[in-house]
Design a protein around this motif. Structure first.
Motif, mmCIF file in Angstrom:
data_model
loop_
_atom_site.group_PDB
_atom_site.id
_atom_site.type_symbol
_atom_site.label_atom_id
_atom_site.label_comp_id
_atom_site.label_asym_id
_atom_site.label_seq_id
_atom_site.Cartn_x
_atom_site.Cartn_y
_atom_site.Cartn_z
ATOM 1 N N GLN A 136 0.872 -1.176 0.075
ATOM 2 C CA GLN A 136 -0.038 0.012 0.087
ATOM 3 C C GLN A 136 0.890 1.354 -0.110
ATOM 4 O O GLN A 136 1.394 1.570 1.076
ATOM 5 C CB GLN A 136 -0.895 0.201 1.216
ATOM 6 N N SER A 137 0.845 1.845 -1.168
ATOM 7 C CA SER A 137 1.915 2.883 -1.254
ATOM 8 C C SER A 137 1.669 4.160 -0.013
ATOM 9 O O SER A 137 2.773 4.539 0.193
ATOM 10 C CB SER A 137 1.546 3.764 -2.527
ATOM 11 N N ASN B 288 -7.678 1.429 -12.045
ATOM 12 C CA ASN B 288 -6.629 0.344 -11.999
ATOM 13 C C ASN B 288 -6.928 -0.739 -13.055
ATOM 14 O O ASN B 288 -7.930 -0.836 -13.522
ATOM 15 C CB ASN B 288 -6.768 -0.177 -10.722
HETATM 16 N N1 GSH Z 1 -3.941 1.345 -2.899
HETATM 17 C C1 GSH Z 1 -2.867 0.399 -3.845
HETATM 18 C C2 GSH Z 1 -3.100 0.413 -5.055
HETATM 19 C C3 GSH Z 1 -2.032 -0.426 -5.711
HETATM 20 C C4 GSH Z 1 -2.196 -0.761 -7.143
HETATM 21 O O1 GSH Z 1 -3.493 -0.778 -7.663
HETATM 22 N N2 GSH Z 1 -1.258 -1.143 -7.764
HETATM 23 C C5 GSH Z 1 -1.585 -1.306 -9.188
HETATM 24 C C6 GSH Z 1 -0.530 -0.446 -10.232
HETATM 25 S S1 GSH Z 1 -0.934 1.173 -9.995
HETATM 26 C C7 GSH Z 1 -1.440 -2.633 -9.574
HETATM 27 O O2 GSH Z 1 -0.588 -3.311 -9.219
HETATM 28 N N3 GSH Z 1 -2.398 -3.343 -10.438
HETATM 29 C C8 GSH Z 1 -2.216 -4.652 -10.846
HETATM 30 C C9 GSH Z 1 -3.916 -5.093 -11.526
HETATM 31 O O3 GSH Z 1 -4.607 -4.360 -11.448
HETATM 32 O O4 GSH Z 1 -3.670 -6.503 -11.664
HETATM 33 C C10 GSH Z 1 -1.663 1.389 -3.277
HETATM 34 O O5 GSH Z 1 -1.615 2.641 -3.328
HETATM 35 O O6 GSH Z 1 -0.282 0.793 -3.162
#
Ligand code: GSH
Length: 212
Positions: free
Chosen positions: A64-65, A108
Motif C-alpha cells: 500500500q503506497s 486500476n
Molecule cells: N492502493 C494501492 C493500489 C495499488 C495498485 O492498484 N497497484 C496497481 C498498479 S498502479 C496494480 O498493481 N495493479 C495490478 C492489477 O490491476 O492487476 C496502493 O496505493 O499501493
C-alpha cells in the motif's frame, strides 16, 4: 531496500518519488503487470494482494503506497513530506487520499480488465468511464486548490508533500489515456513545479529500466 514496481504503475511511481526525495537508494525489481506477473506464484508469495508497489527492507515487507510513504516519513523524517501543523497535515493527507482513494482505484488495470473482459464493455465505453472518474476527481481538486491560500507552487506551500507525490503520477496516468488537462491549470502548474525537481523527474515512468 527493494522496490517491486512497474514503470507505469502510479502507486509505485509515488514510492519512487518519495525514495528519491529522501535520497534513499533502492533496487528496483520490475513486475510486468501487462503480462500478469503480479498474479504469478513467486510474486503472490511476497504480496498476496497481487498489486505493486511492495517495499522490502531490513524491517519487513510493506504494501500500500500511502502506508509505505508514511513508513518512510517516520523512519527517514528528512526532508519532511508532511507539514508540521496538525491542520496542515490533515489538508495534505486529504489531497493525497482524494487521489489515492477516489480516483486511482477506479482506473486500476484489474478494474478496466473486468469491464472489458468480464462485463464485455467496449474499448470506447471503458475509456469514457476511465475519463469520467478522473475528471470528476481532478475537477474537484482543481476547485479546492485554486483559491486556497495554503496552495503554493506545490499542493501545500513551497515544498513537495505527500499530496504532490500522489498528484504527479495521477496526471501522468491521465495524459497516457489520453485526456485533455486544460481544465486543471492549477494542477498542471503544480505538476510543472514538481517535475522541475530531479527527484520527481528521475521517478517518471519513461526513466525506469522496464519502460517500453
Ligand atoms: N492502493 C494501492 C493500489 C495499488 C495498485 O492498484 N497497484 C496497481 C498498479 S498502479 C496494480 O498493481 N495493479 C495490478 C492489477 O490491476 O492487476 C496502493 O496505493 O499501493
Amino acid at each position: 531496500m527493494k522496490l517491486y514496481g512497474y514503470f507505469r504503475s502510479s502507486a509505485a511511481y509515488r514510492v519512487r518519488i518519495a525514495l528519491n526525495l529522501k535520497k534513499l537508494s533502492y533496487d528496483y525489481l520490475p513486475i510486468n503487470l501487462r503480462q500478469g506477473e503480479q498474479h504469478a506464484a513467486p510474486y503472490r508469495a511476497l504480496n498476496a494482494q497481487e498489486l505493486v508497489p511492495l517495499l522490502c527492507d531490513d524491517r519487513g515487507a510493506f504494501t500500500q503506497s500511502l502506508a509505505i510513504l508514511e513508513y518512510l516519513e517516520e523512519r527517514y523524517p528528512e526532508p519532511a513530506l508532511l507539514p508540521d501543523a496538525p491542520q496542515a497535515r490533515a489538508r495534505v493527507r486529504a489531497i493525497a487520499l482524494s487521489i489515492a482513494c477516489e480516483i486511482h482505484p477506479l482506473d486500476n488495470l484489474r478494474v478496466l480488465q473486468y469491464l472489458t473482459q468480464t462485463l464485455g464493455v467496449g474499448e470506447e465505453a471503458k475509456n469514457a468511464c476511465y475519463r469520467h472518474w478522473i475528471d470528476l476527481g481532478l475537477s474537484a481538486l482543481e476547485a479546492q486548490l485554486r483559491h486556497d491560500p495554503a496552495t503554493g507552487p506545490f499542493c501545500h506551500g513551497a515544498a513537495p508533500t505527500l499530496a504532490d507525490i500522489c498528484l504527479v503520477p495521477q496526471l501522468a496516468n491521465a495524459r497516457r489515456l489520453p485526456m485533455p488537462l486544460d481544465a486543471y491549470p492549477t494542477l498542471r502548474g503544480i505538476e510543472a513545479a514538481c517535475l522541475a525537481l530531479p527527484a520527481f523527474a528521475a521517478a517518471a515512468p519513461q526513466r525506469q529500466p522496464d519502460a517500453v
